[in-house]
Design a protein around this motif. Structure first.
Motif, PDB file in Angstrom:
ATOM      1  N   ASP A  77       0.379  -1.689   0.427  1.00 38.95           N
ATOM      2  CA  ASP A  77       0.291  -0.178  -0.092  1.00 38.95           C
ATOM      3  C   ASP A  77       1.049   0.958  -0.294  1.00 38.95           C
ATOM      4  OD1 ASP A  77      -2.272  -1.545   0.364  1.00 38.95           O
ATOM      5  OD2 ASP A  77      -2.664  -1.851   2.198  1.00 38.95           O
ATOM      6  N   ILE A  78       1.830   1.330   1.003  1.00 38.09           N
ATOM      7  CA  ILE A  78       2.909   2.685   0.789  1.00 38.09           C
ATOM      8  C   ILE A  78       3.350   2.768  -0.676  1.00 38.09           C
ATOM      9  CG2 ILE A  78       4.839   3.318   2.233  1.00 38.09           C
ATOM     10  CD1 ILE A  78       4.525   1.753   4.580  1.00 38.09           C
ATOM     11  N   HIS A  97      12.274  -1.742  -5.065  1.00 35.81           N
ATOM     12  CA  HIS A  97      11.314  -1.087  -3.532  1.00 35.81           C
ATOM     13  C   HIS A  97      12.262  -1.534  -2.549  1.00 35.81           C
ATOM     14  CE1 HIS A  97       8.245  -3.548  -7.112  1.00 35.81           C
ATOM     15  NE2 HIS A  97       8.931  -2.355  -7.522  1.00 35.81           N
ATOM     16  N   GLU A  98      12.319  -2.579  -2.366  1.00 39.62           N
ATOM     17  CA  GLU A  98      13.302  -2.723  -0.537  1.00 39.62           C
ATOM     18  C   GLU A  98      14.039  -1.481  -0.673  1.00 39.62           C
ATOM     19  OE1 GLU A  98      12.942  -8.225  -1.423  1.00 39.62           O
ATOM     20  OE2 GLU A  98      15.162  -6.219  -2.033  1.00 39.62           O
ATOM     21  N   ARG A  99      15.089  -1.570  -2.164  1.00 40.05           N
ATOM     22  CA  ARG A  99      15.946  -0.089  -1.284  1.00 40.05           C
ATOM     23  C   ARG A  99      14.815   1.671  -0.858  1.00 40.05           C
ATOM     24  NH1 ARG A  99      21.245  -0.199  -4.635  1.00 40.05           N
ATOM     25  NH2 ARG A  99      20.974   1.643  -3.342  1.00 40.05           N
ATOM     26  N   TYR A 100      13.504   1.520  -1.625  1.00 39.40           N
ATOM     27  CA  TYR A 100      13.034   2.308  -1.604  1.00 39.40           C
ATOM     28  C   TYR A 100      12.123   2.883  -0.213  1.00 39.40           C
ATOM     29  CZ  TYR A 100      10.016   6.227  -3.153  1.00 39.40           C
ATOM     30  OH  TYR A 100       9.108   7.857  -3.400  1.00 39.40           O
ATOM     31  N   LEU A 101      12.000   1.417   0.079  1.00 34.02           N
ATOM     32  CA  LEU A 101      11.256   1.627   1.833  1.00 34.02           C
ATOM     33  C   LEU A 101      12.592   2.126   2.997  1.00 34.02           C
ATOM     34  CD1 LEU A 101       9.127  -1.480   1.379  1.00 34.02           C
ATOM     35  CD2 LEU A 101       8.304   0.567   1.594  1.00 34.02           C
ATOM     36  N   VAL A 129      14.253   6.002   1.398  1.00 34.12           N
ATOM     37  CA  VAL A 129      13.055   7.163   0.907  1.00 34.12           C
ATOM     38  C   VAL A 129      12.375   6.908   2.606  1.00 34.12           C
ATOM     39  CG1 VAL A 129      11.929   8.703  -0.723  1.00 34.12           C
ATOM     40  CG2 VAL A 129      13.973   6.927  -1.420  1.00 34.12           C
ATOM     41  N   ILE A 130      11.979   5.881   1.915  1.00 30.47           N
ATOM     42  CA  ILE A 130      10.171   6.148   3.366  1.00 30.47           C
ATOM     43  C   ILE A 130      10.337   6.624   4.436  1.00 30.47           C
ATOM     44  CG2 ILE A 130       7.881   4.805   4.008  1.00 30.47           C
ATOM     45  CD1 ILE A 130       7.712   5.736   1.232  1.00 30.47           C
ATOM     46  N   PHE A 131      11.245   5.363   5.349  1.00 36.62           N
ATOM     47  CA  PHE A 131      11.992   4.807   6.813  1.00 36.62           C
ATOM     48  C   PHE A 131      13.467   5.457   7.209  1.00 36.62           C
ATOM     49  CE2 PHE A 131       8.881   1.790   5.779  1.00 36.62           C
ATOM     50  CZ  PHE A 131       7.345   1.943   6.919  1.00 36.62           C
ATOM     51  N   LEU A 179      15.392  -5.806   5.307  1.00 35.26           N
ATOM     52  CA  LEU A 179      15.391  -4.836   4.261  1.00 35.26           C
ATOM     53  C   LEU A 179      16.609  -3.821   4.416  1.00 35.26           C
ATOM     54  CD1 LEU A 179      12.163  -4.356   2.127  1.00 35.26           C
ATOM     55  CD2 LEU A 179      13.712  -6.394   2.074  1.00 35.26           C
ATOM     56  N   VAL A 180      17.496  -3.564   3.940  1.00 40.44           N
ATOM     57  CA  VAL A 180      18.082  -2.826   4.552  1.00 40.44           C
ATOM     58  C   VAL A 180      18.619  -1.587   3.278  1.00 40.44           C
ATOM     59  CG1 VAL A 180      19.535  -4.416   6.436  1.00 40.44           C
ATOM     60  CG2 VAL A 180      20.181  -3.800   3.932  1.00 40.44           C
ATOM     61  N   PRO A 181      19.709  -0.707   3.234  1.00 38.48           N
ATOM     62  CA  PRO A 181      19.744   0.279   2.887  1.00 38.48           C
ATOM     63  C   PRO A 181      21.096   0.050   1.979  1.00 38.48           C
ATOM     64  CG  PRO A 181      19.901   1.511   4.658  1.00 38.48           C
ATOM     65  CD  PRO A 181      19.546  -0.076   5.167  1.00 38.48           C
ATOM     66  N   GLN A 182      21.179   0.122   0.516  1.00 39.94           N
ATOM     67  CA  GLN A 182      22.039  -0.238  -0.198  1.00 39.94           C
ATOM     68  C   GLN A 182      22.135  -1.704  -0.676  1.00 39.94           C
ATOM     69  OE1 GLN A 182      24.445   2.042  -1.110  1.00 39.94           O
ATOM     70  NE2 GLN A 182      25.876   0.767  -2.236  1.00 39.94           N
TER      71      GLN A 182
END
Length: 615
Positions: free
Chosen positions: A466-467, A490-494, A497-499, A532-535
């Motif tokens: 949904d996000i 999608h995973e990296r955007y969450l 960017v989002i969290f 999920l982690v950044p990068q």
């Protein structure tokens, strides 16, 4: 009683921390007995190679082998010692990173590294000590002895704190500079993959190796501190853990077929005429035995004739068996491969995960983990995939999905803090080396600090979809809808960017997850979670395992898999089934996350991917 010599402590092992009562064995010490005195009988002494009445001389002190690492010498000692100070005599071994002659060829400067850290040691060799041309080429190995000194205070270009003045060159491994594949200056990482056997000599790959080592140490340390047992799971398996079918097959059928084909060329299979001739010999030998028995011949004559008949029959059997041999892979009547002729008498594969096997120990020892290589025959050429990679896979008995997420979060945070404490220099080097080209993350240290100290965000898969659906001003290459497997973008955007921190997504659709994950009450999702982690995106995948026998059976069938190879796995549910959970961390992905490196082929010592399996 005379005091025992100091070296006796070392000989008898009466060193602090090794013997709880060092005096216990020292009481047997007796001073040397003169030859003219009569010796008393005494209890047996500890095993030694010298006569009882003669004591060996104290051994000479071991030479100090110094390393650029500032903490201690390179060899292990019983107690930590400080690094040698200026004025100390040391022996140094390493490889020449750069070398140049100075003073019209009267001496040379060598930058020597032994790989223990990023630092190099400046070594000064006089021409009178050793021919300088044999030492200055990059890649040359040297073992030298000399005195540590501080550079002259009046030196205009004093860039080092200490240097070694060499007075003896012990060993030299020369290099031909015209063919040495690692020239001075920066070398592209994709070029280094063509010389995978030499690339550890570069600063980047050696730094990655030290980081990888520390991550392995931290892994074992974390699980040991939390009561887990380390289990070695097999590399060869007969079951598909993921159910995807992308597995490397282990077989000897091809080598057997090649061997048979070569043998049949050298010694062709017998013809029908050869077999009939052998049968005729059997008939003749049989008639001879019958005649001897009828003539009441001696038992010796009859036995000899029977022996010849037996050999003739055995020869016929061998010929008939050999006549059935055909070149190529053995097949069944229906045209499928006859794996009963294979080494394991059934199909076998390289494992894609040690999870199913380590579950057997979790259902007996409660908390266990495995750490080893896994394999996947996925024809992917992306920078995130390897054919051989390492996985850390813990399993926890009496644990639900919440416990699983808690353990995964604590483990990742522990790894990040460990790297900050032990590898900050190497991580900073990699970040600074590549930030100008924009190819690598410029905030590796900041990212590790963030992850090690920040609680992870936890959202359901449905919430995550949904996000992403409601994102404005950004278009994804892969369409977002409920039921898809989230892509890396999608995973990296969450997370980025989002969290802006790690995110744990849980309760995925059952269609995109493996059969062993516990089916939720809604019958649409399973108790699975991804960290999920950044990068990087997905770093960890885990789940609560399905402990209900009937549900697990149906899940295996729904995945299109046969039940027979998983009967042993079902037995864990038949006999004392227990709620349990676990996860798997991709070790190379953790290194990508920690360092900011882009390609996973550069963070594993010997990368295997489609078309390449060097060494």
């Amino acid at each position: 009683m005379n005091p025992a010599p100091a070296w006796l402590d070392r000989c008898l092992g009466a060193r602090a921390g090794l013997n709880p009562n060092p005096l216990r064995r020292l009481r047997r010490y007796r001073p040397p007995i003169p030859r003219f005195r009569r010796r008393r009988r005494c209890a047996p002494w500890p095993t030694r190679s010298w006569p009882r009445h003669r004591w060996p001389r104290s051994p000479p002190p071991r030479p100090t082998i110094w390393s650029p690492r500032s903490a201690a010498p390179t060899y292990a000692t019983s107690s930590p010692r400080a690094a040698p100070s200026p004025g100390s005599r040391v022996v140094v071994g390493g490889w020449v990173r750069t070398g140049r002659e100075q003073g019209h060829g009267t001496f040379a400067f060598l930058q020597v590294t032994d790989g223990s850290c990023l630092a190099t040691l400046q070594v000064i060799v006089q021409a009178a000590v050793h021919p300088l041309a044999r030492l200055t080429a990059a890649g040359t190995s040297v073992l030298v002895e000399g005195e540590l000194r501080r550079p002259p205070e009046d030196s205009k270009k004093a860039t080092v704190a200490i240097e070694l003045r060499v007075d003896r060159v012990i060993e030299v491994g020369e290099t031909n500079p015209s063919t040495y594949p690692l020239p001075k200056g920066n070398i592209a990482l994709d070029t280094l993959r063509d010389v995978v056997h030499l690339r550890p000599r570069t600063n980047t790959i050696s730094a990655i190796a030290r980081i990888r080592h520390q991550l392995a140490c931290a892994t074992h340390r974390f699980f040991d501190e939390n009561g887990f047992l380390y289990v070695h799971t097999p590399i060869i398996t007969t079951s598909d853990c993921e159910g995807a079918g992308e597995m490397f097959q282990v077989t000897t059928l091809f080598s057997q077929a090649e061997k048979l084909e070569k043998e049949l060329k050298e010694n062709p299979a017998p013809s029908e005429a050869d077999i009939e001739a052998a049968k005729l010999i059997v008939k003749t030998k049989g008639d001879a035995v019958a005649q001897l028995k009828a003539a009441r011949a001696s038992s010796q004559e009859v036995s000899a004739s029977v022996s010849e008949l037996t050999k003739a029959k055995e020869n016929v059997l061998r010929l008939e068996e050999r006549s059935k041999l055909k070149p190529g892979i053995p097949l069944k009547d229906d045209g499928t491969i006859a794996f009963e002729n294979d080494f394991f008498k059934r199909q076998a594969f390289l494992t894609v995960s040690g999870q199913l096997q380590v579950e057997t120990y979790a259902c007996a020892l409660s908390s266990v983990y495995t750490f080893g290589p896994t394999f996947r025959a996925e024809n992917s050429h992306t920078s995130r995939h390897l054919a051989e990679f390492w996985m850390v896979e813990p399993e926890i008995a009496f644990a639900n999905l919440q416990d699983d997420m808690n353990c995964a979060e604590k483990y990742v945070q522990y790894l990040c803090q460990w790297l900050l404490d032990h590898c900050e220099e190497d991580i900073e080097f990699i970040s600074k080396k590549y930030e100008k080209s924009g190819r690598h993350d410029q905030t590796a240290i900041n990212r590790l600090k963030l992850v090690s100290s920040t609680p992870f965000e936890r959202i359901s898969y449905t919430t995550a979809v949904d996000i992403l659906k409601n994102v404005e001003g950004h278009e994804f290459q892969n369409k977002v809808e409920w039921g898809i497997d989230l892509a890396s973008e999608h995973e990296r955007y969450l997370t980025e960017v989002i969290f802006k921190k790690p995110v744990i997504v849980y309760n995925y659709p059952k269609e995109i997850k493996a059969f062993y994950m516990r089916l939720n009450d809604d019958q649409k999702t399973v108790a699975a979670m991804d960290v999920l982690v950044p990068q990087v995106g997905e770093l960890i995948g885990g789940s609560q395992r399905e402990e209900r026998l009937d549900v697990l059976k149906q899940r295996i069938l729904d995945a299109g898999l046969p039940l027979e190879p998983y009967e042993w796995y079902l037995d864990l549910r038949r006999y004392g089934s227990v709620k349990h959970s676990g996860f798997g961390l991709g070790f190379e992905r953790m290194i990508l996350f920690a360092t900011g490196m882009e390609n996973i082929r550069d963070v594993i010592p010997f990368p295997r991917y489609p078309g390449r399996a060097d060494l």
